[in-house]
Motif scaffolding. Structure first.
Motif, short mmCIF file in Angstrom:
data_model
loop_
_atom_site.label_atom_id
_atom_site.label_comp_id
_atom_site.label_asym_id
_atom_site.label_seq_id
_atom_site.Cartn_x
_atom_site.Cartn_y
_atom_site.Cartn_z
N SER A 55 -25.43 -80.83 -27.87
CA SER A 55 -25.43 -81.54 -26.60
C SER A 55 -26.44 -82.68 -26.66
O SER A 55 -27.57 -82.50 -27.13
CB SER A 55 -25.67 -80.53 -25.48
OG SER A 55 -26.73 -80.90 -24.69
N GLN A 95 -17.98 -78.79 -31.07
CA GLN A 95 -18.02 -79.47 -29.77
C GLN A 95 -19.18 -80.46 -29.74
O GLN A 95 -20.29 -80.15 -30.18
CB GLN A 95 -18.23 -78.41 -28.67
CG GLN A 95 -17.81 -78.84 -27.29
CD GLN A 95 -18.09 -77.76 -26.24
OE1 GLN A 95 -18.77 -76.77 -26.52
NE2 GLN A 95 -17.57 -77.96 -25.04
N ILE A 113 -21.13 -82.50 -26.93
CA ILE A 113 -21.25 -82.55 -25.48
C ILE A 113 -22.11 -83.75 -25.08
O ILE A 113 -23.28 -83.84 -25.44
CB ILE A 113 -21.88 -81.26 -24.93
CG1 ILE A 113 -21.04 -80.06 -25.40
CG2 ILE A 113 -21.98 -81.31 -23.40
CD1 ILE A 113 -21.68 -78.71 -25.11
N SER A 118 -16.89 -83.15 -25.03
CA SER A 118 -16.90 -82.72 -23.63
C SER A 118 -17.98 -83.57 -22.98
O SER A 118 -18.81 -84.15 -23.67
CB SER A 118 -17.31 -81.26 -23.49
OG SER A 118 -16.47 -80.45 -24.26
N SER A 119 -18.00 -83.63 -21.65
CA SER A 119 -19.05 -84.42 -21.03
C SER A 119 -19.41 -83.88 -19.66
O SER A 119 -18.69 -83.07 -19.08
CB SER A 119 -18.61 -85.88 -20.90
OG SER A 119 -17.69 -86.02 -19.84
N GLY A 177 -25.20 -79.28 -21.33
CA GLY A 177 -24.84 -78.45 -22.48
C GLY A 177 -24.52 -77.02 -22.07
O GLY A 177 -23.52 -76.44 -22.49
N GLN A 221 -21.19 -76.92 -20.15
CA GLN A 221 -19.95 -77.31 -20.83
C GLN A 221 -19.66 -76.53 -22.11
O GLN A 221 -18.57 -76.64 -22.65
CB GLN A 221 -20.02 -78.80 -21.21
CG GLN A 221 -20.10 -79.75 -20.03
CD GLN A 221 -18.76 -79.89 -19.33
OE1 GLN A 221 -17.71 -79.70 -19.93
NE2 GLN A 221 -18.81 -80.16 -18.03
N ARG A 222 -20.62 -75.81 -22.64
CA ARG A 222 -20.40 -75.26 -23.98
C ARG A 222 -19.30 -74.21 -24.00
O ARG A 222 -19.14 -73.45 -23.06
CB ARG A 222 -21.69 -74.69 -24.54
CG ARG A 222 -22.04 -73.35 -24.01
CD ARG A 222 -22.96 -72.68 -25.00
NE ARG A 222 -23.72 -71.65 -24.34
CZ ARG A 222 -24.27 -70.65 -25.01
NH1 ARG A 222 -24.16 -70.57 -26.31
NH2 ARG A 222 -24.94 -69.73 -24.36
#
Ligand SMILES: *Cc1c(COP(=O)(O)O)cnc(C)c1O
Length: 476
Positions: free
Chosen positions: A260, A284, A286, A373-374, A408, A411-412
């Protein structure tokens, strides 16, 4: 390794050819023609390398026109604990970027142990040594001109101080930075560092830099250059710590992780994107923004709508207060299948003050492949995160890292270890720490009382001719 422009209309270049330059002639950004793949055998062999050796393993794939022994010497000199020892008292500086585990599966990668307490040192310190090396070979000189409201300017000065063939002229708004930030920059006594405090705002300083850069004759005769965040040398140096963080957080190379990243100009996370494209098992990426959420909006909706500078909010994570993400074009080039014409079309709209939208196009369906992802974090989120981390884990984080942690954790993907990039130390942002915790952050020993040191700074009105005369007089 050859480098090509994201707009597809510039000649191919080598690493050292693009090192000292800025944009490609067609207005695009340089990227490797192909990302060098990392094999499973290499990953296995790299797992236990020191930071400097890992940096050599990674960067020797990109800087192929620097002789191996020279590159090795530059990296050994750059990534030593003597340079990266300004972080927390209990950090393991021998790791350069130690991993701090908060709870099982949640970590902070310390990127802020360098001289200015921000992750920008990681790349800028290398750039200083690479510039000195390249200028020495060409028997050339470079006068770096920039405007700063804090982080970038001080990282550049600490990287370039005392370097042969390099001078720095750094403009800052007079009286607008914190006492600590002023002291960090203005206490440097090196003859090649020139601090210029402009009677005006940051934008006035920035306009003066632009005016000098747009005077092509003056620029060429006075060897004016910049060190902004689109510099490929900076992006490439940042790839290394994604590998380092991955190895530190995993047991073997079958595991995947999430990173992240507190983001502004998309430089840091762009390096993560490239590490993943090379084959690092990143599940991922982020992206965290503050209230200036132009990048979060893109990843959520497909629309990239840069805001004007007068629509940029001033926040308590100021290094992420951007309206246009200067490195984003590099990612979009990969997203559109490396089609320079498509990038030209998108940026003809952006450069004219407009926007583009990929929703519903092939690119929108491709986006998932890139594992982004954001999310967004506000002032209140920041205060809450700083407070919770301090109370529950006894760890104090700065406002930008707090944004990264907040987004982070939100969204993780379950099951992926989370590595949050620490982009600065709390000592740099005392005011918000006091607001969150009612106490001052700790300051690294070496920086205690820095406000009392003698300062070396010239105060100047916001006048381009005065600036040009000052530069001319100081490069004799
Ligand atoms: C520069 C900076 C950022 C943003 O990094 P980008 O590479 O521009 O996305 C985040 N946090 C801090 C403390 C910074 O100095």
């Amino acid at each position: 390794m050859k480098y090509i422009s994201t707009r597809g209309q510039s000649p191919e270049k080598t690493f050292t050819e693009i090192l000292l330059g800025g944009l490609a002639p067609d207005g695009g950004l340089y990227l490797p023609k192909e990302y060098p793949p990392v094999t499973r055998e290499e990953l296995d062999a790299w797992r236990n390398l020191s930071y400097a050796d890992l940096a050599y393993a990674v960067l020797s794939k990109f800087a192929t026109d620097i002789p191996a022994e020279d590159l090795k010497a530059i990296l050994d000199k750059t990534y030593t604990a003597e340079v990266y020892n300004k972080g927390r008292a209990d950090s393991d500086f021998s790791q350069i970027t130690p991993l701090r585990t908060l709870l099982p599966g949640v970590h902070i990668l310390e990127l802020s142990n360098g001289p200015t307490l921000a992750f920008k040192d990681m790349a800028m310190q290398l750039l200083g040594n690479l510039f000195e090396y390249a200028l020495d070979k060409q028997n050339a000189e470079l006068n770096i001109l920039g405007a700063t409201s804090g982080d970038t300017g001080s990282a550049a000065e600490y990287a370039m101080r005392g370097k042969r063939g390099i001078r720095v002229f750094m403009l800052s708004p007079n009286g607008k930075m914190s006492a600590f930030q002023r002291a960090q920059m203005y206490s440097l006594q090196d003859e090649n560092i020139h601090n210029i405090a402009i009677n005006g705002m940051f934008d006035d300083a920035q306009d003066m830099v632009k005016a000098v850069s747009n005077d092509h004759v003056y620029k060429a005769t006075h060897k004016i250059g910049t060190v902004n965040s689109i510099n490929w040398g900076r992006v490439s140096a940042q790839i290394v710590y994604y590998f380092k963080g991955y190895f530190a957080a995993t047991q073997n190379n079958d595991e995947q992780v999430a990173f992240s990243v507190p983001s502004g100009n998309f430089g840091n996370i762009c390096a993560g994107h490239i590490a993943r494209m090379m084959g690092l098992p990143i599940g991922q990426l982020i992206l965290a923004t503050n209230e200036n959420d132009v990048l979060d909006e893109f990843f959520r909706t497909g629309a990239y709508r840069p805001r004007g500078t007068d629509h940029t909010y001033q926040t308590s994570s100021p290094s992420m207060d951007i309206s246009k993400a200067s490195n984003f074009e590099r990612f979009v080039y990969d997203l559109v299948g490396r089609d320079g014409a498509k990038v030209r079309e998108f940026w003809s709209r952006v450069d004219a003050g407009g926007a583009f939208d990929i929703k519903g196009t092939d690119c929108w369906h491709e986006l998932a492949k890139f594992k982004f992802s954001s999310g967004k974090s506000t002032h209140l989120d920041r205060l809450k995160t700083i407070r919770e981390l301090w109370e529950e884990y006894g760890v104090m984080v700065d406002t930008h890292t707090a944004d990264g942690l907040k987004v982070g954790l939100e969204q993780r993907r379950p099951g992926l270890p989370l590595i949050c990039m620490e982009t600065a130390l709390p000592a740099k942002f005392e005011e918000t720490i006091v607001e969150a915790l009612g106490r001052l952050p700790e300051r690294p020993k070496a920086l205690e009382g820095i406000e009392n040191l003698p300062q070396r700074v010239v105060v100047m009105d916001a006048n381009v001719d005065t600036l040009k005369a000052f530069i001319s007089a100081n490069i004799q």
